[in-house]
Design a protein around this motif. Structure first.
Motif, mmCIF file in Angstrom:
data_model
loop_
_atom_site.group_PDB
_atom_site.id
_atom_site.type_symbol
_atom_site.label_atom_id
_atom_site.label_comp_id
_atom_site.label_asym_id
_atom_site.label_seq_id
_atom_site.Cartn_x
_atom_site.Cartn_y
_atom_site.Cartn_z
ATOM 1 N N SER A 75 0.849 -1.290 0.004
ATOM 2 C CA SER A 75 0.088 -0.044 -0.103
ATOM 3 C C SER A 75 0.930 1.134 0.018
ATOM 4 C CB SER A 75 -0.863 -0.028 1.317
ATOM 5 O OG SER A 75 -1.935 -1.169 1.246
ATOM 6 N N ILE A 76 2.012 1.333 0.790
ATOM 7 C CA ILE A 76 2.618 2.615 0.687
ATOM 8 C C ILE A 76 3.556 2.768 -0.543
ATOM 9 C CG2 ILE A 76 4.888 1.495 2.012
ATOM 10 C CD1 ILE A 76 4.658 4.405 3.950
ATOM 11 N N TYR A 77 3.801 1.516 -1.093
ATOM 12 C CA TYR A 77 4.662 1.423 -2.257
ATOM 13 C C TYR A 77 3.593 2.231 -3.435
ATOM 14 C CZ TYR A 77 6.723 -0.302 -6.552
ATOM 15 O OH TYR A 77 7.411 -0.509 -7.833
ATOM 16 N N MET A 78 2.239 1.648 -3.428
ATOM 17 C CA MET A 78 1.453 2.009 -4.449
ATOM 18 C C MET A 78 1.340 3.532 -4.168
ATOM 19 S SD MET A 78 1.312 -0.133 -6.744
ATOM 20 C CE MET A 78 1.170 -1.837 -7.290
ATOM 21 N N PRO A 98 0.181 4.487 6.892
ATOM 22 C CA PRO A 98 0.786 3.629 5.841
ATOM 23 C C PRO A 98 0.234 3.851 4.359
ATOM 24 C CG PRO A 98 -0.907 2.577 6.929
ATOM 25 C CD PRO A 98 -0.917 3.787 7.486
ATOM 26 N N ASN A 99 -1.139 4.493 4.386
ATOM 27 C CA ASN A 99 -1.854 4.542 2.823
ATOM 28 C C ASN A 99 -2.458 5.564 2.858
ATOM 29 O OD1 ASN A 99 -3.552 4.024 4.923
ATOM 30 N ND2 ASN A 99 -4.686 2.268 3.596
ATOM 31 N N ASP A 100 -2.426 7.018 3.451
ATOM 32 C CA ASP A 100 -3.383 8.372 3.596
ATOM 33 C C ASP A 100 -2.590 8.949 2.497
ATOM 34 O OD1 ASP A 100 -5.378 6.838 4.752
ATOM 35 O OD2 ASP A 100 -4.498 7.542 6.707
ATOM 36 N N VAL A 111 -5.205 4.620 -0.307
ATOM 37 C CA VAL A 111 -4.610 3.496 -0.842
ATOM 38 C C VAL A 111 -5.101 2.350 -0.168
ATOM 39 C CG1 VAL A 111 -2.816 2.406 -2.283
ATOM 40 C CG2 VAL A 111 -2.972 5.024 -2.218
ATOM 41 N N LEU A 112 -5.504 1.381 -0.878
ATOM 42 C CA LEU A 112 -5.765 0.022 -0.078
ATOM 43 C C LEU A 112 -5.431 -1.070 -0.966
ATOM 44 C CD1 LEU A 112 -7.104 -1.197 2.548
ATOM 45 C CD2 LEU A 112 -8.969 -1.519 1.205
ATOM 46 N N CYS A 113 -4.385 -2.034 -0.547
ATOM 47 C CA CYS A 113 -4.133 -3.102 -1.340
ATOM 48 C C CYS A 113 -4.256 -4.355 -0.618
ATOM 49 C CB CYS A 113 -2.583 -2.898 -1.854
ATOM 50 S SG CYS A 113 -2.001 -1.922 -2.672
#
Length: 148
Positions: A75-78, A98-100, A111-113
């Motif tokens: 998620s952090i990568y994307m 980690p994903n906002d 982002v959510l993976c």
């Protein structure tokens, strides 16, 4: 990459997950919706519609991701890649672990993976224009097509 577009679906992430699980959809594939009636966020939070947003999910075969990318860092990568795309267009967006996605102190997206067997499904929601004071919209004028 196959791209499916909808005026409104429950969630691009759920649609992809179910389609891949049933064998009806195969990666690489992207789903884009003008509106979501039940978009999801991390920890089961709902991603609610704003005045105008960009909602999309894509599925990639796991073997296309970097071999040294830890699963828990996807998620952090994307999110980092998406942030870079927006910053190249002049946005002041930043990635909060980690994903906002934030602009200043306000959330503008997320982002959510999630992995499904040998497929990575990544969903992204981005506020383009908002009326809710708790969130903000993107700080640049850019078409959805250019972002995608």
């Amino acid at each position: 990459m196959q791209i499916l577009e909808f005026d409104c679906i429950e969630s691009t992430q759920i649609f992809l997950n179910e389609g891949i699980r049933k064998g009806e959809l195969k990666p690489p594939i992207m789903v884009v919706a003008k509106r979501q009636s039940g978009g999801i966020g991390s920890r089961g939070n709902l991603w609610e519609n704003v005045k105008e947003g960009l909602y999309f999910s894509f599925a990639l075969p796991m073997e296309t991701l970097p071999q040294d990318l830890p699963l828990e860092s996807t998620s952090i990568y994307m999110g980092f890649i998406f942030k870079e795309v927006l910053q190249e267009e002049g946005s002041r967006v930043w990635l909060k672990w980690p994903n906002d996605l934030y602009i200043g102190k306000q959330k503008v997206g997320g982002v959510l993976c999630a992995r499904l067997r040998d497929v990575m499904i990544c969903g992204i929601g981005l506020n383009l224009e908002v009326t809710n004071q708790g969130f903000c919209g993107l700080d640049i004028k850019i078409s959805k097509e250019k972002i995608l």
